[in-house]
Write a protein that holds these residues in place. Structure first.
Motif, PDB file in Angstrom:
ATOM      1  N   LYS A   1       0.850  -1.193   0.000  1.00  0.00           N
ATOM      2  CA  LYS A   1       0.000   0.000   0.000  1.00  0.00           C
ATOM      3  C   LYS A   1       0.882   1.238   0.000  1.00  0.00           C
ATOM      4  CE  LYS A   1      -3.727   0.043   2.542  1.00  0.00           C
ATOM      5  NZ  LYS A   1      -3.424  -0.781   3.698  1.00  0.00           N
ATOM      6  N   LYS A   2       0.528   2.187  -0.852  1.00  0.00           N
ATOM      7  CA  LYS A   2       1.224   3.468  -0.840  1.00  0.00           C
ATOM      8  C   LYS A   2       0.244   4.530  -1.290  1.00  0.00           C
ATOM      9  CE  LYS A   2       5.424   5.265  -0.342  1.00  0.00           C
ATOM     10  NZ  LYS A   2       6.437   4.818   0.615  1.00  0.00           N
ATOM     11  N   ASP A   3       0.228   5.644  -0.576  1.00  0.00           N
ATOM     12  CA  ASP A   3      -0.707   6.704  -0.932  1.00  0.00           C
ATOM     13  C   ASP A   3      -0.281   7.398  -2.213  1.00  0.00           C
ATOM     14  OD1 ASP A   3      -1.903   5.989   1.358  1.00  0.00           O
ATOM     15  OD2 ASP A   3      -1.740   7.916   2.373  1.00  0.00           O
ATOM     16  N   VAL A   4      -1.282   7.870  -2.929  1.00  0.00           N
ATOM     17  CA  VAL A   4      -1.042   8.622  -4.156  1.00  0.00           C
ATOM     18  C   VAL A   4      -1.481  10.049  -3.854  1.00  0.00           C
ATOM     19  CG1 VAL A   4      -1.421   8.670  -6.622  1.00  0.00           C
ATOM     20  CG2 VAL A   4      -1.735   6.536  -5.373  1.00  0.00           C
ATOM     21  N   ILE A   5      -0.488  10.951  -3.763  1.00  0.00           N
ATOM     22  CA  ILE A   5      -0.760  12.295  -3.266  1.00  0.00           C
ATOM     23  C   ILE A   5      -0.434  13.300  -4.363  1.00  0.00           C
ATOM     24  CG2 ILE A   5      -0.221  13.951  -1.422  1.00  0.00           C
ATOM     25  CD1 ILE A   5      -0.941  11.577   0.024  1.00  0.00           C
ATOM     26  N   PRO A   6      -1.321  14.252  -4.605  1.00  0.00           N
ATOM     27  CA  PRO A   6      -0.980  15.276  -5.595  1.00  0.00           C
ATOM     28  C   PRO A   6       0.266  16.051  -5.166  1.00  0.00           C
ATOM     29  CG  PRO A   6      -3.127  15.732  -4.555  1.00  0.00           C
ATOM     30  CD  PRO A   6      -2.664  14.427  -4.042  1.00  0.00           C
ATOM     31  N   ASN A   7       1.039  16.500  -6.124  1.00  0.00           N
ATOM     32  CA  ASN A   7       2.270  17.256  -5.845  1.00  0.00           C
ATOM     33  C   ASN A   7       3.358  16.421  -5.207  1.00  0.00           C
ATOM     34  OD1 ASN A   7       1.611  19.652  -6.871  1.00  0.00           O
ATOM     35  ND2 ASN A   7       1.663  20.818  -4.973  1.00  0.00           N
TER      36      ASN A   7
ATOM     37  N   PHE B   1       1.948   6.559   7.872  1.00  0.00           N
ATOM     38  CA  PHE B   1       3.095   5.770   7.411  1.00  0.00           C
ATOM     39  C   PHE B   1       3.037   5.476   5.915  1.00  0.00           C
ATOM     40  CE2 PHE B   1       3.825   3.950  11.894  1.00  0.00           C
ATOM     41  CZ  PHE B   1       4.734   4.949  12.165  1.00  0.00           C
ATOM     42  N   THR B   2       1.856   5.524   5.307  1.00  0.00           N
ATOM     43  CA  THR B   2       1.800   5.190   3.882  1.00  0.00           C
ATOM     44  C   THR B   2       1.871   6.412   2.978  1.00  0.00           C
ATOM     45  OG1 THR B   2      -0.603   5.274   3.854  1.00  0.00           O
ATOM     46  CG2 THR B   2       0.392   3.131   4.303  1.00  0.00           C
TER      47      THR B   2
ATOM     48  N   HIS C   1      -3.123  -0.299   7.064  1.00  0.00           N
ATOM     49  CA  HIS C   1      -3.583   1.080   7.051  1.00  0.00           C
ATOM     50  C   HIS C   1      -4.812   1.255   6.173  1.00  0.00           C
ATOM     51  CE1 HIS C   1      -3.316   5.394   7.375  1.00  0.00           C
ATOM     52  NE2 HIS C   1      -3.418   5.488   6.066  1.00  0.00           N
ATOM     53  N   ASP C   2      -5.768   2.049   6.679  1.00  0.00           N
ATOM     54  CA  ASP C   2      -6.989   2.355   5.924  1.00  0.00           C
ATOM     55  C   ASP C   2      -7.809   1.126   5.545  1.00  0.00           C
ATOM     56  OD1 ASP C   2      -7.618   5.030   5.795  1.00  0.00           O
ATOM     57  OD2 ASP C   2      -6.105   5.466   4.283  1.00  0.00           O
ATOM     58  N   THR C   3      -7.691   0.067   6.327  1.00  0.00           N
ATOM     59  CA  THR C   3      -8.601  -1.061   6.132  1.00  0.00           C
ATOM     60  C   THR C   3      -9.552  -1.116   7.316  1.00  0.00           C
ATOM     61  OG1 THR C   3      -7.248  -2.618   7.362  1.00  0.00           O
ATOM     62  CG2 THR C   3      -6.781  -2.403   5.011  1.00  0.00           C
ATOM     63  N   SER C   4     -10.491  -2.037   7.252  1.00  0.00           N
ATOM     64  CA  SER C   4     -11.443  -2.136   8.348  1.00  0.00           C
ATOM     65  C   SER C   4     -10.771  -2.682   9.615  1.00  0.00           C
ATOM     66  CB  SER C   4     -12.644  -2.998   7.955  1.00  0.00           C
ATOM     67  OG  SER C   4     -12.248  -4.326   7.800  1.00  0.00           O
ATOM     68  N   PHE C   5      -9.537  -3.154   9.499  1.00  0.00           N
ATOM     69  CA  PHE C   5      -8.777  -3.520  10.693  1.00  0.00           C
ATOM     70  C   PHE C   5      -8.636  -2.297  11.604  1.00  0.00           C
ATOM     71  CE2 PHE C   5      -5.138  -4.583  13.292  1.00  0.00           C
ATOM     72  CZ  PHE C   5      -5.207  -5.955  13.444  1.00  0.00           C
ATOM     73  N   ILE C   6      -8.356  -1.154  10.977  1.00  0.00           N
ATOM     74  CA  ILE C   6      -8.217   0.094  11.730  1.00  0.00           C
ATOM     75  C   ILE C   6      -9.552   0.468  12.377  1.00  0.00           C
ATOM     76  CG2 ILE C   6      -7.582   2.536  11.571  1.00  0.00           C
ATOM     77  CD1 ILE C   6      -5.300   0.852  10.758  1.00  0.00           C
TER      78      ILE C   6
END
Lengths: 219, 98, 546, 206
Positions: free
Chosen positions: A145-151, C312-313, C387-392
């Motif tokens: 999992k990795k966030d996709v963030i603008p900028n 963290f992600t 992160h950001d799953t229903s586990f949280i």
């Protein structure tokens, strides 16, 4: 779901089992003691309590032991994370664009798809770009999992070790159709991938088969 | 700790205030003068150090921290440290390669 | 206290009936009596809680099966946003400090009121104003906010829904919370009765004191952050919007600088409350008083330094990743110390399982699960998956509801006879406890499993493989709500026609049990002089109890 | 802690407690601005060039005059407390009035500064500003928000000072009971403190 294999599965599941085992032991200990005390020292059985104010050695013991345990947990978590962030130099770089509410994958030769096709056993680097709001590139099967963030230029990588199709979900809330922002990682044998890649070259649009692979359509 | 009547104990003379004020004005002059020179990074450092000195002067004398109970000084330290820690921890993200 | 004093006190009218300068409802909503304000909070909070529960129930009902069940996606997104805003800002944060802190903080330290009674009333008014703003935002054209309670940039700048009223509501509620914090910290410093040294304070006071500091030092950060989003939306000032060069991650930093400590604003008073309840029903002194007291301060301190573990992600620097992960693990230690001390307090006690004690023991069990699953998310590698799953979702409900929520229920059953002078039906309270306990665990435990399997949170719809887990969870929500309704009904019935409660029905030793039930306006006729620690049960040890 | 004092506090007004409360409130103000300082620090770090470019457009002289004005108002405020402690009511009123007048000077100065910027199209959403680089847009965004929030605090301060003048006149604040004036002073000094940092951050550092 969780059937596939990637480099991180062992790390993530290993940390999980490690913490789970410690947690279960402690939870069972706490719960059993609680239940035992409640029964053994019920007002009927034990009308006269003993006022024990505390016990410093005991306090030190249950400060030091958890400290050691959690530092161990931290260490395993950190080691696993190190592997996640060190992208192999020979990784195939694929540009991933997230927009409300779909994914687009651009390969080194310019091919664009809405499903991510990757060869078996090869390291894949995804460069994550957001066209609008925050999203998150989530492949549960790869524990990735990795966030996709603008900028911001985020990257992630994985190596699939089993042929198959795995879900890509968006894990960062992004509005109306957040829950439909699914796509797939399709892992192919290397020669299958090569022939697909060669065939796709020149066509910039996704093959019609791609849309069929999406689980989100028609729901 | 004795307090309660403390309010009446410390009357700070006008002279003290005026001295502090003169000090503050001179520091303002210095900081403006230094800002005119091109000292690269040191411009920021000097400006912030002077601002901090001025802030300490205002807090200790104008705001009476010097004459109040210890508890006020502890409180102020806690608050300022908290803010600094927020800043430093945030910069653990920004000032290292992301 | 002498018999004479008791007799003369019972003749005095209690705070519920006391005639003030105003009549009717004005004598309540303009009262500066900390007890009346506590009850005002309780009423307001109870209403908001009911609304929050209703929204939660709707969320669960929508998720009982894949596809559309009862509402559209847009509605669902607003419903979970409002559920979050209401439950966090209007129930869990003010739950213990504003209701029971207001009512009992002055009494427990032997004071007649808080330091700033009028400011206290202002906090309540701000609380109501904030709550109303949140409700008004639902009905204004544009529709209720659909950003999630976190208001993440840039979605919160882009959406056309009523984000500004919701932000201003949260800001106002934050301000109310700050004023309560200022009041409590000052009161603890200034108004302790003679002999009530710091280490003779009940542990609930310690936890409120620590909470007060967190309220004062962390809340302004979220205040300014939300205001910045308001000016950004309203005036187009470039602050966080990436279109103008802003940094969405900076918003997240600022948001969590407050909102993680806010978790401790929520849980600390509950921990303090548990430390009150357990000695009373075990009839023995608390185990390791000073360790529990200091762990409250340590939690407040360390808890303020771990915010980025929500991020963290997002792609922070590696240095930030490991520092925040390490700090997160460290904050678990003072919590563990508390749990071990509570369990040890049961050892060689003389335990009676009254309703408050049941809630307290369930707190320990559920909070432990919440804590252990929190450790899992603190581990960097594992966090990437969870992160950001229903586990949280499951984790924080175990802490917030299974912990603080149960703490609030424990407090309600524990102090009910003192606040109203009546006793509820204990058998019915026990049944409602069992329903709530079962319902809670059936509702949230399956979400751990679904989350580990890859069920993301804030999803209107989901893949078929998660259906059975969601189905079980929804069933749990019905059991839970049934239990909640029964509990509230039982308390209300107790209020109407419960039997008269004595001034000390549980045999407690803290100061509130030395005064009449309900207390008089002045609490104490003469300010007590404190000579011992708060949990002196030696008379039971000697076998001399009346 | 001396308990006879604590007991007294139950019955009499508690000036000491009032001051604790005020300081706690000031901390919340400090952290409120602190959040903005964090935003400023991060963006200056990210967009050093844009900030440097934009900050040159502010007039250091205007900033300096306002700094001197605020510092002087802090002086008169502090002296007004000494005056009332000595029982010199009229002097105290005069000093609080001077504080208020200086605050007004500050605001007028600020008004001209802002309107000049607006004339150049340098306001949020303004065409001139939007054509610039991200760093400059953010700089001016922060400039307006931070000095604006500070100006709101100055305005609130002026209202408080006016109340204090009335209280001094009616004797509500007097030689033996001046904690309200003290607390107003604390507030005013905080407003000054914030400016002591805003001044170099926006006007001096390029």
């Amino acid at each position: 779901m969780l059937s596939s294999d990637s480099g991180f599965i062992k790390d993530v599941d290993g940390v999980f089992l490690f913490i789970l085992a410690i947690s279960l032991v402690l939870l069972i200990l706490i719960t059993l003691l609680m239940v035992y005390f409640v029964i053994r020292y019920s007002r009927k059985r034990n009308p006269r309590p003993s006022n024990i104010e505390g016990n410093v050695p005991l306090e030190i013991l249950w400060t030091v032991i958890p400290t050691i345990l959690v530092i161990g947990m931290f260490y395993y978590g950190w080691i696993g994370y190190e592997r996640m962030k060190n992208i192999p130099a020979d990784a195939i770089v694929i540009e991933v664009t997230a927009r409300m509410w779909e994914w687009e994958f651009v390969y080194p030769n310019g091919v664009k798809t809405d499903t991510l096709y990757v060869p078996l056993g090869k390291a894949i680097q995804t460069n994550l770009i957001s066209a609008d709001v925050n999203h998150s590139f989530f492949v549960p099967a790869f524990r990735l999992k990795k966030d996709v963030i603008p900028n911001k230029k985020n990257q992630a990588w994985f190596r699939a070790d089993e042929v198959g199709a795995y879900d890509i979900a968006c894990a960062e809330y992004c509005g109306l159709k957040h829950s439909y922002m699914y796509s797939k990682v399709v892992v192919m044998a290397e020669e299958d991938f090569d022939s697909w890649y060669a065939q796709m070259y020149g066509t910039s649009q996704a093959a019609p088969a791609d849309t069929a692979a999406k689980r989100t359509e028609g729901r | 700790m004795d307090h309660g009547t403390k309010n009446h104990a410390h009357v700070i003379g006008y002279g003290t205030y005026i001295l502090v004020w003169l000090g503050l004005l001179s520091f303002t002059g210095i900081t403006v003068a230094v800002a005119g020179m091109d000292l690269q990074f040191y411009n920021i450092a000097i400006a912030l150090i002077i601002a901090t000195v001025k802030a300490i002067m205002v807090m200790t004398i104008f705001m009476h921290l010097k004459f109040e109970d210890r508890v006020f000084r502890i409180f102020a330290t806690v608050a300022i440290l908290t803010l600094l820690i927020f800043l430093v921890l945030t910069f653990f993200d920004y000032s290292f390669a992301r | 206290m002498s018999n004479h004093a008791l007799a003369s006190q019972s003749a005095r009218t209690d705070f519920m009936r006391a005639a003030g300068s105003r009549k009717g409802i004005l004598s309540w909503i303009l009262s500066t009596d900390h007890k009346r304000i506590g009850i005002l909070y309780m009423i307001a909070m109870g209403i908001f809680f009911a609304v929050g529960v209703l929204f939660g129930l709707l969320i669960r009902l929508e998720l009982i099966a894949p596809g559309k069940t009862i509402m559209e996606a847009q509605t669902y997104n607003s419903v979970f946003t409002l559920h979050g805003i209401i439950m966090i800002f209007l129930f869990i944060i003010p739950g213990l400090p504003a209701v029971f802190g207001n009512f009992f903080l002055p009494i427990l330290i032997g004071a007649r009121d808080v330091s700033f009674p009028r400011l206290n009333l202002l906090s309540w008014w701000l609380f109501v104003a904030g709550g109303l703003m949140a409700i008004v935002s639902v009905f204004l054209p544009g529709g209720p906010a659909d950003t999630g309670w976190t208001f993440y940039i840039p979605y919160s700048v882009r959406t056309s829904t009523n984000v500004i009223p919701a932000l201003l509501a949260a800001f106002t509620l934050g301000f109310s919370s700050i004023l309560t914090g200022i009041n409590f910290v000052t009161t603890v410093h200034r108004l302790r009765a003679p002999g009530m040294t710091w280490f003779r304070m009940p542990l609930f006071i310690w936890s409120l004191y620590a909470t007060g500091w967190v309220q004062v030092l962390a809340t302004p950060i979220v205040g300014i952050t939300l205001l910045l989003v308001v000016v950004e939306r309203a005036l187009g000032v470039g602050i966080f919007d990436p279109a103008l060069g802003g940094d969405p991650i900076l918003y997240q930093h600022l948001f969590w600088i407050y909102s993680h400590p806010a978790v401790y604003i929520m849980i600390l008073p509950a921990m303090g409350l548990i430390s009150e309840v357990i000695p009373v029903f075990a009839r023995r002194t608390i185990f390791g008083y000073s360790f529990i007291a200091f762990s409250s301060i340590a939690i407040a301190l360390l808890g303020s330094l771990v915010w980025a573990h929500h991020m963290f992600t997002v792609g922070m620097s590696d240095t930030a990743q490991w520092i925040f992960s390490l700090l997160t693990f460290l904050v678990s230690i003072p919590s563990a110390i508390k749990v071990f001390n509570w369990v040890s307090t049961l050892y060689k006690g003389s335990i009676e399982l009254e309703p408050p004690m049941l809630f307290a023991l369930a707190f320990i069990f559920q909070f432990s699960i919440g804590g252990f699953t929190g450790l899992m998310q603190g581990a960097l590698a594992l966090n990437m998956h969870l992160h950001d799953t229903s586990f949280i979702v499951a984790h924080f409900h175990y802490v917030m509801f299974g912990g603080t929520g149960f703490g609030i229920f424990a407090a309600m059953h524990y102090w009910f006879p003192k606040m109203f002078g009546k006793m509820y039906n204990k058998a019915r309270a026990n049944v409602s406890f069992i329903l709530i306990f079962i319902g809670f665990n059936v509702l949230y435990f399956p979400l751990f499993i679904a989350g580990y399997m890859g069920m993301p949170r804030r999803y209107y719809d989901y893949l078929p493989e998660f259906q059975s887990l969601h189905f079980i969870s929804t069933i749990g929500s019905w059991i839970l709500v049934l239990g909640l309704i029964m509990m509230v009904a039982n308390l209300l019935m107790g209020l109407r026609n419960g039997s008269r409660a004595s001034s000390n029905p549980w045999g407690g030793t803290t100061l509130e049990w030395t005064i009449q039930s309900p207390p008089t306006v002045e609490n104490f006729e003469t300010i007590p002089v404190v000579a011992t620690g708060p949990y002196d049960y030696s008379r039971y040890e000697r076998g001399e109890h009346a | 802690m001396n308990h006879s004092n604590a007991v007294q506090a139950h019955m009499h007004r508690d000036d000491y407690g009032a001051k604790i409360g005020m300081w706690l409130f000031l901390f919340t103000e400090l952290i409120l601005f602190g959040g903005l300082f964090i935003v400023y620090a991060v963006y200056r770090f990210t967009y050093g060039d844009g900030f440097s470019l934009a900050s040159k457009e502010l007039d250091t002289l205007v900033g300096m005059i306002n700094t001197i004005v605020l510092l002087t108002s802090s002086l008169t405020m502090a002296m007004s407390i000494t005056a009332i402690q000595q029982g010199r009511r009229r002097l105290s009123i005069g000093l609080v009035g001077a504080t208020n007048a200086l605050a007004l000077v500050f605001m007028v100065n600020k008004y001209f500064e802002w309107t000049a910027k607006f004339h150049h199209g340098l306001f949020p959403g303004g065409k001139e500003l939007l054509e610039r680089t991200n760093g400059e847009i953010l700089y001016f965004g922060l400039y307006y928000v931070m000095t604006g929030l500070h100006a709101i605090h100055v305005l609130i301060g002026m209202v408080i000072m006016t109340f204090m003048m009335v209280y001094l006149k009616t004797g509500h604040v007097n030689k033996d009971s001046f904690v309200k004036l003290e607390n107003s002073g604390l507030y005013w000094h905080l407003v000054d403190l914030i400016w002591i940092f805003l001044f170099p951050l926006f006007y001096l550092i390029h």
